[in-house]
Design an enzyme around this catalytic site. Sequence first.
Site, PDB file in Angstrom:
ATOM      1  N   ASP A 141      38.962   1.212  39.611  1.00  0.00           N
ATOM      2  CA  ASP A 141      37.746   2.011  39.814  1.00  0.00           C
ATOM      3  C   ASP A 141      38.029   3.323  40.552  1.00  0.00           C
ATOM      4  O   ASP A 141      39.043   3.459  41.252  1.00  0.00           O
ATOM      5  CB  ASP A 141      36.722   1.231  40.651  1.00  0.00           C
ATOM      6  CG  ASP A 141      36.011   0.152  39.856  1.00  0.00           C
ATOM      7  OD1 ASP A 141      36.404  -0.087  38.703  1.00  0.00           O
ATOM      8  OD2 ASP A 141      35.086  -0.474  40.417  1.00  0.00           O
ATOM      9  N   HIS A 195      41.535  -0.315  42.891  1.00  0.00           N
ATOM     10  CA  HIS A 195      41.165   1.107  42.905  1.00  0.00           C
ATOM     11  C   HIS A 195      42.432   1.946  42.792  1.00  0.00           C
ATOM     12  O   HIS A 195      43.351   1.788  43.625  1.00  0.00           O
ATOM     13  CB  HIS A 195      40.409   1.461  44.189  1.00  0.00           C
ATOM     14  CG  HIS A 195      39.105   0.743  44.332  1.00  0.00           C
ATOM     15  ND1 HIS A 195      39.023  -0.588  44.730  1.00  0.00           N
ATOM     16  CD2 HIS A 195      37.826   1.152  44.095  1.00  0.00           C
ATOM     17  CE1 HIS A 195      37.748  -0.967  44.758  1.00  0.00           C
ATOM     18  NE2 HIS A 195      37.001   0.060  44.373  1.00  0.00           N
TER      19      HIS A 195
END
Length: 561
Positions: A373, A513
Site C-alpha cells: 500500500d 507498505h
Amino acid sequence: MNVPGFMTAGHIKYKGVNVMKNKKKTAGILLLTCILGAVLIFVPKYIFTAVKTSMDTYSNKKEALKEDHWIYNDSGRKFVYHDGVVIKSTWREVDGTRYYFDDEGYVKTGWVTDKGKRYYLKENGTSASGWVQTEGESWYFLDENGVPKTGWVKNDEKWYYLKDDGTMSTGWIDVDGKSYYLQEDGSMASGWAERDGNRYYLDSSGTLSTGWKEIEDAWYYFRDEDGAMMIGWITSDGTSFFLDSDGKMVTNAWEEKDGKKYYLGEDGKPQTGWVTVDDKRYYLNEDGTLAGKGWVKDNGKWYYLKSDGTAKTGWLQIGKDWYYLNKDGSMATGWITVDGKAYFLKDNGVWDSKAAAKTAAAGSGPMVALTFDDGPGQYTERILDTLQANGAKATFFMLGKNVPNYPDAVKKMDRMGCELANHTYDHVSLSSLDASGVQDEVNSTNSNIADIVGHGATLVRPPYGAYNSTTKANVGLPMVLWSVDTLDWKTRDAQSTYDAVMAAQDGDVILMHDIHGPTADAVDMIVPALKAKGFQMVTVSELAAAKGITLDGGIAYGAIR
C-alpha cells in the site's frame, strides 16, 4: 182685551216701551266695550314688545357684522372679515381648519390646483387624506395635505403604485427597468401571474423573477429579457436543461432531443460517462448523448455496449474472437476464473485458448498474495527486483497522487504481470465521502495509472479498511482488504515483518507498505523463504481465479480460499 202694562203674545211692554228688546241692545254694548278695552290694554304692550325684539335683532345683526363671519347662500359659503374683506384665491385657516377660497371667495371642494400642485378637498372644504375615489372612478392616495402621492406607496402592509397623475395603477407595470403586477385593488402581487399566455413569478418584493428560481422544491427558469417561464429544452451557462410542461426542471429521467437520448441527473444536467438507472448501467458520451452499440473506452478500460446503451457483461463473441466482460462491464484481461475454469485473456481482451496451462492451479502448491500500500515510492523498484528475481508477483495498491512521480516503477509492475490496484488519490477514508467523492477518489487515481500504462486499476483497497453502503455502491471495483497485517508501518522492523508473513497460510492476503525501507529489507528475506516453503506468490486476481472465486465490484474480500 189689551190691558196696559201686561204682556201680549211675544212682547213685554211697560208704559209703552218694549222692555225685552232694550235689554239685548244694552248687553251687546257692554260686550263690545269690554273687548275694546282689552284691546286697548294688551295690544299696545304686544306691539311694543315685538318692536323692541325686532330692534334688538337688528341691533345684534349690526353688531355681528362688525366681527369675522361666514355667509351662506346657494353658491356655497364665504368667510368675511369684520371689515367686510372677503378671502379669495388662496388658502386660509379659519377656526383651526384650512380651506381654499376661489376667486369669488367661496370655499372650494373637489380638485384644486394651486402653484402647480393638485389637492382634493372634501364636501366640507377640508383636505382629504388616504384613499379617495373620484367621480371618474379613479383611485388616488392623498397625503395629510390632500396632495395626491405618486410612485410607490405602502398602506396597510401592502404596496401600491401611483402614476404621475396620481391615479392608482393596476395590471402589469414597468418601474426602473423591473416589471411588477398589481392586482385589481392596486396592491402589488407576489407569486404566480399570467400575461399574454405566458406565466411569470413575482418574488416577495413583487419583482419579476428572471433566470433560475426554486419554488416549492422545484426549479424553474424564467427568460432573462421578459421573465416569462420557459418550457422544453433550454441552455443556461452553456449547459442544457429540460423543463416539463409545468416549467419544472426534469431530474433523474431520460429525455429526447433531436432523436437522441439524454439522462438528466439530480442537478438537471445531462450526465456523461456511466450512469445506473433501474439497476442497469448506461454509458453517455461527452455531449451527454446515449452511446450506441459497440466498444467505448473510459478511464483506461474498455466496455462493450448493447444497442440500448447498457453495458454487456459475461462472454461476448465478435467474429471468431471471444471476450469476457466483468460485472461492471469492463473488459477482462489476464487470468480469470469463470464457472470454476481458468481462462487467459490477452491485453486486447481476446481469449487465448492455448494459455490454459500457464495458470496457477490450486493443486500446484499453497498460494499467497503479497500486497503493498501507499506507493509507489523510493523503495518500490527494489521490491520489484526481488520479486522478479524469484519469479514472484504482487499487487500494488497505489495512491493516485504518487503515481506520476514514479512512472518507471508503474511501468515495471505492468511488464512483470504484477497487479496494479487503487488505494484512492490521497488516502482519505471513503466512508466519510458522498457518492461523487468516492468516485472522484477512485477515478482520479485510475486516470493517473492509465496515463502511464494505458489502463486503470483492477482492484481497490479502501484506506483503513473503512467502507459503507455509499462506498460499495460507487467504488466500481472489487474491494480487497487483508487477512495478514504485518504492522510494518508501525514497527518499522524487518524481522517483525518477516515473522508475520512467514506465519501465513494458503489463500492469505498479506498487507505491507512499499514506502518503508525496513519493509524492503524484509521482502529480501520473505520472497526467497516463501518460495523455499513451496508457496506461489501471485496477484490477488490470480489467487481468486485459482480458487474459483469471482471478484465483484463493490464487494469486500479478505482471505481468498
